[in-house]
Design a protein around this motif. Structure first.
Motif, PDB file in Angstrom:
ATOM      1  N   THR A  23       0.864  -1.182   0.000  1.00 40.65           N
ATOM      2  CA  THR A  23       0.000   0.000   0.000  1.00 40.65           C
ATOM      3  C   THR A  23       0.901   1.233   0.000  1.00 40.65           C
ATOM      4  O   THR A  23       1.375   1.669   1.049  1.00 40.65           O
ATOM      5  CB  THR A  23      -0.924   0.009   1.228  1.00 40.65           C
ATOM      6  OG1 THR A  23      -0.124  -0.209   2.390  1.00 40.65           O
ATOM      7  CG2 THR A  23      -1.976  -1.070   1.139  1.00 40.65           C
ATOM      8  N   ARG A  24       1.118   1.762  -1.184  1.00 41.84           N
ATOM      9  CA  ARG A  24       2.159   2.767  -1.360  1.00 41.84           C
ATOM     10  C   ARG A  24       1.821   4.108  -0.723  1.00 41.84           C
ATOM     11  O   ARG A  24       2.690   4.743  -0.126  1.00 41.84           O
ATOM     12  CB  ARG A  24       2.429   2.950  -2.858  1.00 41.84           C
ATOM     13  CG  ARG A  24       3.084   1.734  -3.450  1.00 41.84           C
ATOM     14  CD  ARG A  24       3.206   1.838  -4.936  1.00 41.84           C
ATOM     15  NE  ARG A  24       4.113   0.832  -5.434  1.00 41.84           N
ATOM     16  CZ  ARG A  24       5.022   1.040  -6.367  1.00 41.84           C
ATOM     17  NH1 ARG A  24       5.140   2.219  -6.926  1.00 41.84           N
ATOM     18  NH2 ARG A  24       5.813   0.072  -6.765  1.00 41.84           N
ATOM     19  N   ALA A  52       2.188   3.931   2.928  1.00 43.69           N
ATOM     20  CA  ALA A  52       3.616   3.866   3.259  1.00 43.69           C
ATOM     21  C   ALA A  52       4.241   5.267   3.197  1.00 43.69           C
ATOM     22  O   ALA A  52       5.046   5.638   4.053  1.00 43.69           O
ATOM     23  CB  ALA A  52       4.334   2.930   2.299  1.00 43.69           C
ATOM     24  N   LEU A  53       3.829   6.034   2.187  1.00 40.55           N
ATOM     25  CA  LEU A  53       4.350   7.409   2.057  1.00 40.55           C
ATOM     26  C   LEU A  53       3.927   8.253   3.255  1.00 40.55           C
ATOM     27  O   LEU A  53       4.723   9.036   3.788  1.00 40.55           O
ATOM     28  CB  LEU A  53       3.802   8.060   0.784  1.00 40.55           C
ATOM     29  CG  LEU A  53       4.633   7.951  -0.485  1.00 40.55           C
ATOM     30  CD1 LEU A  53       3.959   8.708  -1.607  1.00 40.55           C
ATOM     31  CD2 LEU A  53       6.030   8.487  -0.269  1.00 40.55           C
ATOM     32  N   LEU A  54       2.665   8.106   3.668  1.00 39.71           N
ATOM     33  CA  LEU A  54       2.160   8.874   4.823  1.00 39.71           C
ATOM     34  C   LEU A  54       2.969   8.536   6.080  1.00 39.71           C
ATOM     35  O   LEU A  54       3.374   9.430   6.826  1.00 39.71           O
ATOM     36  CB  LEU A  54       0.672   8.575   5.056  1.00 39.71           C
ATOM     37  CG  LEU A  54      -0.299   9.241   4.080  1.00 39.71           C
ATOM     38  CD1 LEU A  54      -1.695   8.647   4.224  1.00 39.71           C
ATOM     39  CD2 LEU A  54      -0.376  10.749   4.306  1.00 39.71           C
ATOM     40  N   THR A  89       0.040  10.221  -6.172  1.00 40.63           N
ATOM     41  CA  THR A  89      -1.134   9.394  -6.492  1.00 40.63           C
ATOM     42  C   THR A  89      -1.391   9.348  -8.002  1.00 40.63           C
ATOM     43  O   THR A  89      -1.962   8.379  -8.500  1.00 40.63           O
ATOM     44  CB  THR A  89      -2.407   9.908  -5.788  1.00 40.63           C
ATOM     45  OG1 THR A  89      -2.614  11.269  -6.158  1.00 40.63           O
ATOM     46  CG2 THR A  89      -2.312   9.802  -4.285  1.00 40.63           C
ATOM     47  N   ALA A  90      -0.946  10.389  -8.718  1.00 39.51           N
ATOM     48  CA  ALA A  90      -1.119  10.409 -10.173  1.00 39.51           C
ATOM     49  C   ALA A  90      -0.188   9.417 -10.859  1.00 39.51           C
ATOM     50  O   ALA A  90      -0.381   9.088 -12.033  1.00 39.51           O
ATOM     51  CB  ALA A  90      -0.888  11.811 -10.711  1.00 39.51           C
ATOM     52  N   VAL A  91       0.843   8.949 -10.147  1.00 39.08           N
ATOM     53  CA  VAL A  91       1.737   7.939 -10.721  1.00 39.08           C
ATOM     54  C   VAL A  91       1.017   6.591 -10.773  1.00 39.08           C
ATOM     55  O   VAL A  91       1.195   5.803 -11.691  1.00 39.08           O
ATOM     56  CB  VAL A  91       3.020   7.820  -9.856  1.00 39.08           C
ATOM     57  CG1 VAL A  91       3.845   6.611 -10.254  1.00 39.08           C
ATOM     58  CG2 VAL A  91       3.847   9.084  -9.992  1.00 39.08           C
ATOM     59  N   GLU A  92       0.177   6.346  -9.789  1.00 40.81           N
ATOM     60  CA  GLU A  92      -0.472   5.041  -9.674  1.00 40.81           C
ATOM     61  C   GLU A  92      -1.635   4.868 -10.652  1.00 40.81           C
ATOM     62  O   GLU A  92      -1.916   3.758 -11.071  1.00 40.81           O
ATOM     63  CB  GLU A  92      -0.974   4.846  -8.243  1.00 40.81           C
ATOM     64  CG  GLU A  92       0.164   4.880  -7.228  1.00 40.81           C
ATOM     65  CD  GLU A  92      -0.059   3.967  -6.063  1.00 40.81           C
ATOM     66  OE1 GLU A  92      -1.199   3.929  -5.574  1.00 40.81           O
ATOM     67  OE2 GLU A  92       0.899   3.301  -5.644  1.00 40.81           O
ATOM     68  N   VAL A  93      -2.312   5.960 -10.954  1.00 27.85           N
ATOM     69  CA  VAL A  93      -3.470   5.879 -11.861  1.00 27.85           C
ATOM     70  C   VAL A  93      -3.286   6.890 -12.985  1.00 27.85           C
ATOM     71  O   VAL A  93      -3.083   8.068 -12.727  1.00 27.85           O
ATOM     72  CB  VAL A  93      -4.779   6.209 -11.100  1.00 27.85           C
ATOM     73  CG1 VAL A  93      -5.960   6.176 -12.041  1.00 27.85           C
ATOM     74  CG2 VAL A  93      -4.995   5.236  -9.961  1.00 27.85           C
TER      75      VAL A  93
END
Lengths: 167, 186
Positions: A29-30, A33-35, A83-87
């Motif tokens: 869960t990226r 993990a970042l948070l 988040t724009a990297v994931e979708v």
């Protein structure tokens, strides 16, 4: 000035750690993990600022609250961008597709050959199922209590703005 | 950790400006429903950014005898306040406003919330919210913001801002590959 500089340095350090971590061993869960990573950085930074304020002479007025706020807001800005990297964003895809065609450009029908119902709509529905906002049963999709809460929050917010369904 | 007046002032003015920005954009969007959300957000953000800057400029001009701080310290705090305010606006617009405005997942949740028994089949989902609607809405926005030009049936590139953003995102994707590669192969 040293406080603002240290805030930027802390953000860059945590960003580099994130890149190394995600390249070496990407978490499942990226975004979560970042948070966690940037929050750990915040705690570390707060401790470092407290230690610095007590022991080191600083030229100019100290700005610890400003430095912490700057770090938090930069971290949020980066997580939002990430988040724009994931979708893939449909707008970004349209721009890239049209750009590749140069002067000829593209028609709506040509764009639709690439941007289909399955990859624009149903892929997002499958994401919602995977995070538990929607329950899939056969060919049916039902809103879960979690999904309903999110839908209500945004319905209230969009009504407040006087805007439609969006999307 | 000890906070001083200059420090809390930098964070406080950024927060107060942001609250005014929130109030103004809600009022304007409600009153002028046909207005471009992008223009309303930018104008609202700029208005309170300018007011924040004027306040800090006044404090710099007032001098150290009245503020109790060196002018250079006040200038640094003022610039920091503007940066914080800009980031607050950015985080809100990109991270929250845009979710309601363009996110497909939020739209799908809202379509399901409106459906009988909050349930839909795949066909009903696509009838309510299709790729046609998504592509049309994006093309309209991209033409409206000057990034695409429509000549007859064809769309061509007319601005570079979104292209640069998409390319920058491509670099980030190359640096940190997304899970399972790209979600939409071209």
């Amino acid at each position: 000035m040293i406080y603002i500089g240290s805030s930027l340095a802390m953000f860059v350090t945590m960003w580099l750690l994130h890149v190394l971590w995600f390249r070496a061993n990407p978490p499942r869960t990226r975004v979560q993990a970042l948070l966690v990573l940037f929050f750990a950085g915040l705690l570390l930074f707060a401790v470092a600022l407290t230690w610095t304020a007590q022991r080191l002479p600083v030229n100019g007025a100290p700005l610890p609250a400003t430095a912490l706020a700057l770090y938090v807001l930069l971290s949020f800005a980066y997580i939002i961008i990430y988040t724009a990297v994931e979708v893939d964003s449909p707008s970004a895809l349209i721009i890239l597709l049209v750009s590749e065609r140069g002067e000829r450009g593209m028609t709506f029908a040509e764009l639709r050959q690439v941007l289909t119902d399955d990859n624009l709509v149903m892929a997002r529905m499958r994401d919602l199922v995977s995070v538990g906002s929607v329950i899939a049963s056969g060919n049916h999709f039902q809103l879960s209590p979690r999904g309903l809460r999110i839908a209500r929050v945004f319905a209230f917010y969009r009504d407040l703005l006087g805007r439609g369904l969006g999307g | 950790m000890v906070f001083n007046a200059l420090d809390t002032g930098a964070v406080g003015t950024a927060l107060v400006s942001f609250i005014f920005f929130l109030a103004l954009h809600v009022i304007v969007l409600r009153l002028r429903r046909a207005a471009s959300a992008f223009h309303v957000l930018v104008a609202s953000c700029v208005i309170f950014g300018v007011i924040d800057a004027m306040l800090w400029l006044w404090l710099i001009i007032a001098g150290s005898s009245r503020t109790g701080y060196e002018q250079s310290d006040v200038a640094v705090a003022g610039i920091a306040s503007l940066v914080l305010y800009g980031l607050l606006c950015f985080d809100y617009v990109i991270g929250w406003f845009n979710l309601g405005e363009t996110a497909r997942r939020i739209r799908l949740l809202r379509e399901l919330a409106r459906a009988p028994r909050q349930t839909m089949t795949a066909d009903e989902v696509v009838r309510a919210y299709s790729a046609d609607m998504i592509v049309n809405a994006r093309l309209e926005r991209l033409v409206g913001s000057g990034q695409l030009r429509k000549d007859g049936e064809r769309y061509t590139l007319s601005g570079r801002v979104f292209l640069r953003q998409a390319q920058a995102l491509g670099l980030l994707k190359a640096l940190i590959p997304p899970p399972g590669g790209h979600t939409l192969s071209r």
